[in-house]
Design an enzyme around this catalytic site. Sequence first.
Site, short mmCIF file in Angstrom:
data_model
loop_
_atom_site.label_atom_id
_atom_site.label_comp_id
_atom_site.label_asym_id
_atom_site.label_seq_id
_atom_site.Cartn_x
_atom_site.Cartn_y
_atom_site.Cartn_z
N GLY A 216 0.83 -1.21 0.00
CA GLY A 216 0.00 0.00 0.00
C GLY A 216 0.86 1.26 0.00
O GLY A 216 1.86 1.32 0.70
N ARG B 127 0.97 -5.08 -5.34
CA ARG B 127 1.08 -6.28 -4.51
C ARG B 127 1.26 -7.42 -5.51
O ARG B 127 0.40 -7.62 -6.36
CB ARG B 127 -0.19 -6.48 -3.69
CG ARG B 127 -0.50 -5.30 -2.76
CD ARG B 127 -1.61 -5.65 -1.78
NE ARG B 127 -2.19 -4.47 -1.13
CZ ARG B 127 -1.70 -3.87 -0.06
NH1 ARG B 127 -0.61 -4.31 0.50
NH2 ARG B 127 -2.33 -2.83 0.47
N ASP C 206 4.96 -4.99 6.03
CA ASP C 206 5.45 -6.34 6.35
C ASP C 206 5.48 -7.27 5.14
O ASP C 206 6.37 -8.10 5.02
CB ASP C 206 4.69 -6.94 7.53
CG ASP C 206 3.21 -7.12 7.24
OD1 ASP C 206 2.69 -6.43 6.34
OD2 ASP C 206 2.58 -7.95 7.91
N THR D 87 4.20 2.52 5.66
CA THR D 87 2.81 2.06 5.68
C THR D 87 2.04 2.96 6.63
O THR D 87 2.57 3.36 7.67
CB THR D 87 2.68 0.60 6.14
OG1 THR D 87 1.31 0.34 6.51
CG2 THR D 87 3.55 0.26 7.34
N ASP E 148 -0.18 2.00 8.49
CA ASP E 148 -0.69 1.19 9.62
C ASP E 148 0.13 1.29 10.91
O ASP E 148 -0.36 0.93 11.98
CB ASP E 148 -0.76 -0.29 9.21
CG ASP E 148 -1.66 -0.52 8.00
OD1 ASP E 148 -2.49 0.35 7.71
OD2 ASP E 148 -1.53 -1.58 7.35
N ASP F 43 2.59 -0.56 11.99
CA ASP F 43 2.55 -1.87 12.62
C ASP F 43 3.87 -2.64 12.51
O ASP F 43 3.87 -3.87 12.51
CB ASP F 43 1.41 -2.71 12.00
CG ASP F 43 1.60 -2.89 10.50
OD1 ASP F 43 2.49 -2.23 9.92
OD2 ASP F 43 0.85 -3.68 9.91
N ARG G 66 -5.54 -2.13 8.95
CA ARG G 66 -5.51 -3.60 8.90
C ARG G 66 -5.66 -4.15 10.32
O ARG G 66 -6.63 -3.81 10.97
CB ARG G 66 -4.20 -4.08 8.26
CG ARG G 66 -4.33 -5.40 7.54
CD ARG G 66 -3.01 -5.84 6.96
NE ARG G 66 -2.66 -5.06 5.80
CZ ARG G 66 -2.96 -5.40 4.56
NH1 ARG G 66 -3.62 -6.51 4.31
NH2 ARG G 66 -2.60 -4.64 3.55
O1 F6P Z 1 -1.58 -1.52 4.67
C1 F6P Z 1 -2.15 -0.32 4.30
C2 F6P Z 1 -3.63 -0.47 4.04
O2 F6P Z 1 -4.15 0.78 3.66
C3 F6P Z 1 -4.43 -1.06 5.20
O3 F6P Z 1 -4.72 -0.11 6.19
C4 F6P Z 1 -5.63 -1.61 4.48
O4 F6P Z 1 -6.20 -2.68 5.20
C5 F6P Z 1 -5.05 -2.08 3.17
O5 F6P Z 1 -3.83 -1.38 2.98
C6 F6P Z 1 -5.92 -1.89 1.96
O6 F6P Z 1 -5.28 -2.45 0.86
P1 F6P Z 1 -5.71 -2.23 -0.65
O7 F6P Z 1 -5.37 -0.83 -1.04
O8 F6P Z 1 -4.94 -3.24 -1.42
O9 F6P Z 1 -7.20 -2.42 -0.70
#
Ligand code: F6P
Length: 324
Positions: free
Chosen positions: A11, A72, A103, A126, A128, A130, A172
């Site tokens: 992300g 990803r 991560d 990130t 998050d 985390d 997340r």
């Molecule tokens: O890890 C960052 C994040 O924004 C999380 O907070 C969220 O759960 C996820 O990515 C969403 O991912 P995507 O943009 O692939 O839907």
Amino acid sequence: IKKIGVFTSGGDAPGMNACIRAVVRTGIFLGKEVVGIYQGYQGMIDKKFINMDARSVRNIIQLGGTVLKTARCAEFRTPEGRATAYKNLKEEGIDALVAIGGDGTFTGAELLSREYDIPIIGIPGTIDNDLYGSDFTLGYDTATNTVLEAIDKIRDTAASHDRLFFIEVMGRDSGCIALHAGVAGGAEAILLPEKETAIDDLILKLEEGALSNKSSSIVIIAEGEKNGGAYNVAKRVKERFNFYDIKVTILGHLQRGGTPSSFDRVLACRLGYASVKALVAGESRKMVGLRGNLIQLTDIVESINNHSYKLEEDLLEMSAILSI
Ligand code: F6P
């Protein structure tokens, strides 16, 4: 080390561009070539490399998102995908990597460096917050401020209409954004992944507020919280609570965009600079992070495995008290 590859993966997060700029310019200052890899691991597999110079990162320090783009990548999770990626890196002459991401990004970096012995330094990027080994990750401060701005705006309309709002925020399985934005925004309750909240207790808290002359309320729901998200919580509360009209707002991906805060830009500069210095000093398989306002290196495996429980005890305790 002659040629450093830099990429963003997973992300996106505000501050990634400021960090790319720092990596590129530090590398060049130290006499290294720097190559940008587009779309993270996907770009390694698809040979999307671009030579960077000091000017190729001009005017990006203030931009959200990532100029190197991100993805990803499922293929990189396979040994064949990683073999292709390494072959392409080698052909390009890239002999060290700086990986900016969360991560998932670090898991990939750890595998590649273990299987092919290529030096890698990770930078925690990130929203998050985390990752173990850094008090803050890039983008977390900006995202929390974005959420706070949204809470403040929703409070205006909640108060005007005497309503109860459930606001769902990202993170997340981390409750950092929810807890910090919730406390800063004066939320009546904050539901977190790290802590179970019984719906009965939530209803009791909201009823106590209503009976003591609160005419509106705001509840923050972290997306990883265990009651099934804002719509589910709102539905269950609605069945038994009829003091005010109930509304739900899911903030979604707007939390990932926007111009990085001063904090995130400075953090990006510090971590980007430190990552290249660490590579040049012979370090590998480490994450550069900020601990107690000092730059520290953490083993990349530890940074992934100890997905830390970062919520401050005093904030957890006071969040319920300050919103009585
Ligand atoms: O890890 C960052 C994040 O924004 C999380 O907070 C969220 O759960 C996820 O990515 C969403 O991912 P995507 O943009 O692939 O839907």
